[in-house]
Design an enzyme around this catalytic site. Structure first.
Site, PDB file in Angstrom:
ATOM      1  N   LYS A   3       0.889  -1.136  -0.088  1.00 49.88           N
ATOM      2  CA  LYS A   3      -0.130  -0.168  -0.083  1.00 49.88           C
ATOM      3  C   LYS A   3       0.849   1.145  -0.292  1.00 49.88           C
ATOM      4  O   LYS A   3       1.663   1.719   0.839  1.00 49.88           O
ATOM      5  CB  LYS A   3      -0.308  -0.488   1.481  1.00 49.88           C
ATOM      6  CG  LYS A   3      -1.936   1.311   1.188  1.00 49.88           C
ATOM      7  CD  LYS A   3      -2.866   0.838   2.515  1.00 49.88           C
ATOM      8  CE  LYS A   3      -3.142   2.034   3.560  1.00 49.88           C
ATOM      9  NZ  LYS A   3      -3.194   4.025   3.635  1.00 49.88           N
ATOM     10  N   GLY A  37      -7.446   9.189   9.183  1.00 49.13           N
ATOM     11  CA  GLY A  37      -7.487  10.134  10.779  1.00 49.13           C
ATOM     12  C   GLY A  37      -8.554  11.308  11.225  1.00 49.13           C
ATOM     13  O   GLY A  37      -9.543  11.438  11.904  1.00 49.13           O
ATOM     14  N   ALA A  53      -9.231   5.909   3.899  1.00 53.68           N
ATOM     15  CA  ALA A  53      -9.324   6.660   4.490  1.00 53.68           C
ATOM     16  C   ALA A  53      -9.867   8.199   4.927  1.00 53.68           C
ATOM     17  O   ALA A  53     -10.533   8.104   3.692  1.00 53.68           O
ATOM     18  CB  ALA A  53      -7.910   7.337   4.591  1.00 53.68           C
ATOM     19  N   GLY A  54     -10.566   8.149   5.937  1.00 57.84           N
ATOM     20  CA  GLY A  54     -10.855   9.325   6.655  1.00 57.84           C
ATOM     21  C   GLY A  54     -12.195   9.211   6.683  1.00 57.84           C
ATOM     22  O   GLY A  54     -13.691  10.188   7.361  1.00 57.84           O
ATOM     23  N   ASN A  80      -9.309   2.125   9.501  1.00 57.22           N
ATOM     24  CA  ASN A  80      -8.047   1.744  10.413  1.00 57.22           C
ATOM     25  C   ASN A  80      -8.691   2.809  11.801  1.00 57.22           C
ATOM     26  O   ASN A  80      -9.384   1.954  13.122  1.00 57.22           O
ATOM     27  CB  ASN A  80      -6.657   2.751  10.986  1.00 57.22           C
ATOM     28  CG  ASN A  80      -5.461   2.302  11.882  1.00 57.22           C
ATOM     29  OD1 ASN A  80      -5.854   0.981  12.938  1.00 57.22           O
ATOM     30  ND2 ASN A  80      -5.099   2.508  12.065  1.00 57.22           N
ATOM     31  N   THR A  81      -7.798   3.596  12.155  1.00 58.31           N
ATOM     32  CA  THR A  81      -8.639   5.187  13.046  1.00 58.31           C
ATOM     33  C   THR A  81      -9.833   4.570  14.117  1.00 58.31           C
ATOM     34  O   THR A  81     -10.037   4.316  15.253  1.00 58.31           O
ATOM     35  CB  THR A  81      -8.434   6.313  12.964  1.00 58.31           C
ATOM     36  OG1 THR A  81      -6.648   6.805  12.067  1.00 58.31           O
ATOM     37  CG2 THR A  81      -8.993   7.000  14.062  1.00 58.31           C
TER      38      THR A  81
END
Lengths: 265, 340
Positions: free
Chosen positions: A100, A161, A188-189, A210-211
């Protein structure tokens, strides 16, 4: 394998949720959350954990022990050279051509440096890597990444994040329409499961996050919530959702009924 | 001279000293063995010394809060080296959502506005408009705390201290061996891993803080602990590797950047020390009292050494001497760990 498999560089997956491995309260909670998410792919960062002499081995062993396919990433890399070196190290450590690719251009938004990204993608694919580029929703950049040999694209929903969801649904729809055959993964986001469902309803092939899971009060519960949302969104997309309209369309006929539209006492 | 049980404690970090102290208080004949030339030269030397159990609830389980609350009593009454002035938690304006998240996940706190922040810490006047305050929390200087604990141990006739001696739990001439060697016990505790931490100490007469200050940030929360005499400990990174001694420029950028955000006068501070250690942790980042025959391992204190060592030491002593069970810190049933 179900009929609706997702194929990434020839690997068929039944889960459309790709999990991150950073920022969890502990490796034990990380392992439980990845299991609860049903993910078959987990991404892991190497840039910072590797140290001078691959001192991150204990943690990597733990990731390998999750029993999922590892997608190493170049998070934290700011230049083409850093990203390429990190990718080469990742290939050695995890024995996978998957990478990635992140080339970060700006520290506050962690926005990709798309020029560096295309250059690094081209170097890596020529070197035999199978590149998952973290990019923006820009169509021209997407074209150039495909030209560089990428077979998967990972546009952002919002900055890493930030938990803002799909910042630019119009452009994301356009990207989807423009590349109907290319696996597109929102990376993301995303903050809430509804964001993931929205991405899947739009026809995106998968989401990577993830976050939103790692920093939830209960990461295991949130992992399950995202898994359900991704599944719901995918099923909705395949089921041809109705189009919104301006006027009400009652599901039972009202023609000829007395007092329609009059509030009951 | 005591004729109580012979107890050998391995390792003179905070866990070992606290364990030696508990067994000494129980009239055991204690021999403390440390491979280094003095006490407290490992992780304990680099610790922040925050006794902040309620803040820890943000990312730790209830057992850490419980052990921490118990240990605050130790550090304020038994070996009274801690000051109870609370903990202040701040965030830059653009990181306000972090403050809301932190508040949701923690108890025993007050929300402060700019005026209340200035009343607590006049040097932060006008710099922050929102903060969380944990009035029951405390802090200590880890090096002073180790010295105080060591001098108490020297006061016991039934305690022998041996430094510069390699120790292993193999020899069995003791009734009990309490293994507190941290990461050095990895040969016996296969599931132990290292989590690297970097810190630094700044000195400046231009900033006064009277309590620990956390600066929240989505990527890397940083704390500043006043050490008196114009010194401030700034820490600490948490990196998933076990590489000792190598301090990265990025870590220093992050720590110094946070200090500068809390108060710009830190830009002119002197860097008097930098440090890097590796914390011992189990996969769930929770501590264990793991018994193997006549050996009790006290390990996996992670970033909570001073916060939980006294409470763990007390349990280790009761486990050995009274046959007590402490399911919250043993492996038997992880589900019971929630209730201390």
């Amino acid at each position: 394998m179900t009929k609706d498999a997702l194929t990434l560089y020839g690997v068929a997956l039944s889960s459309r949720l790709l999990a991150g491995t950073a920022q969890y309260p502990s490796p034990a909670i990380l392992a439980d959350a990845v299991r609860a998410s049903g993910s078959e792919v987990a991404t892991v960062s190497l840039r910072r954990e590797s140290g001078a002499a691959r001192a991150g081995e204990t943690f990597w062993a733990l990731i390998r022990g999750l029993g999922v396919k590892v997608l190493p990433n170049t998070a934290g890399c700011r230049t083409v050279k850093e990203a390429v070196t990190t990718a080469q190290m990742a290939r050695e450590i995890f024995g996978t051509p998957w990478i990635k690719l992140e080339v970060i251009g700006e520290d506050d938004t962690l926005q990709p440096d798309v020029f560096g990204l295309v250059e690094a993608a081209s170097i890596l694919t020529r070197d035999g890597f199978q590149v998952f580029p973290y990019t923006t929703e820009d169509l021209v950049v997407a074209e150039k990444l495909l030209g560089a040999g990428c077979e998967v694209l990972m546009p952002w929903g919002a900055p890493i994040g930030s938990g803002r969801g799909l910042n630019n649904p119009y452009a994301l729809r356009a990207l989807r329409a423009h590349f109907p055959e290319i696996p597109l993964i929102i990376d993301a986001g995303l903050g809430a499961p509804s964001h993931a469902a929205a991405a899947m309803e739009m026809g995106y092939d998968a989401v990577l996050l993830n976050t939103a899971i790692a920093r939830a009060g209960d990461p295991v519960g949130m992992a399950r919530a995202f898994s359900l949302a991704v599944e719901a969104g995918r099923l909705a997309f395949l089921s041809d959702p109705m189009q919104p309209r301006d006027m009400a369309a009652p599901s039972t006929p009202v023609m000829g009924r007395a007092f329609t539209g009059v509030a009951r006492a | 001279m005591s004729d109580g049980p012979r107890v050998r404690v391995l390792g003179a970090g905070v866990a070992g000293l606290a364990a030696a102290f508990e067994f000494a208080r129980a009239d055991c004949r204690v021999e403390l063995i440390e491979r280094r030339e003095a006490a407290g030269l490992g992780c304990s030397h680099l610790a922040g010394g925050m006794l902040a159990p309620w803040c820890e609830a943000e990312s730790s389980e209830q057992i850490i809060v419980d052990l921490g609350v118990e240990s605050i009593e130790f550090w304020t009454h038994v070996v009274p080296v801690a000051e109870r002035r609370g903990t202040l938690v701040l965030a830059a304006a653009r990181d306000r959502p972090e403050l809301a998240r932190y508040a949701r996940r923690t108890l025993e706190r007050e929300s402060l506005d700019g005026a209340a922040i200035a009343a607590l810490e006049p040097d932060l006047s006008g710099r922050f408009e929102q903060a969380l305050f944990y009035p029951r929390e405390a802090h200590l200087d880890p090096r002073a705390a180790m010295a105080a604990l060591l001098s108490r141990l020297k006061g016991f006739a039934n305690v022998a201290l041996r430094f510069g001696v390699e120790a292993s739990p193999a020899s069995d001439d003791a009734d009990w061996t309490i293994d507190c060697r941290g990461l050095d016990s990895r040969d016996r505790l296969q599931d132990l891993r290292g989590v690297k931490g970097e810190m630094l100490i700044l000195a400046t007469p231009e900033v006064n803080l009277s309590r620990p200050v956390w600066l929240l940030h989505p990527r890397q929360p940083v704390y500043i602990v006043p050490r008196g005499g114009g010194r401030f400990m700034v820490g600490a990174t948490m990196i998933e590797n076990d590489e000792p001694g190598r301090i990265t420029a990025r870590a220093m950028l992050e720590l110094l950047g946070a200090a500068y955000t809390v108060h710009p006068a830190f830009a002119e501070a002197e860097i008097v020390e930098t440090g890097c250690g590796v914390r011992p942790a189990f996969p769930d980042n929770l501590p264990r009292l793991r018994r193997e025959g006549r050996v009790i391992h006290v390990n996996g204190l992670f970033r909570h050494g001073f916060l939980i060592a006294p409470a763990l030491a007390r349990r280790a002593a009761r486990m050995a001497l009274d046959g007590a069970h402490f399911p919250e810190v043993t492996d038997a049933d992880p589900r019971q760990r929630q209730s201390a």
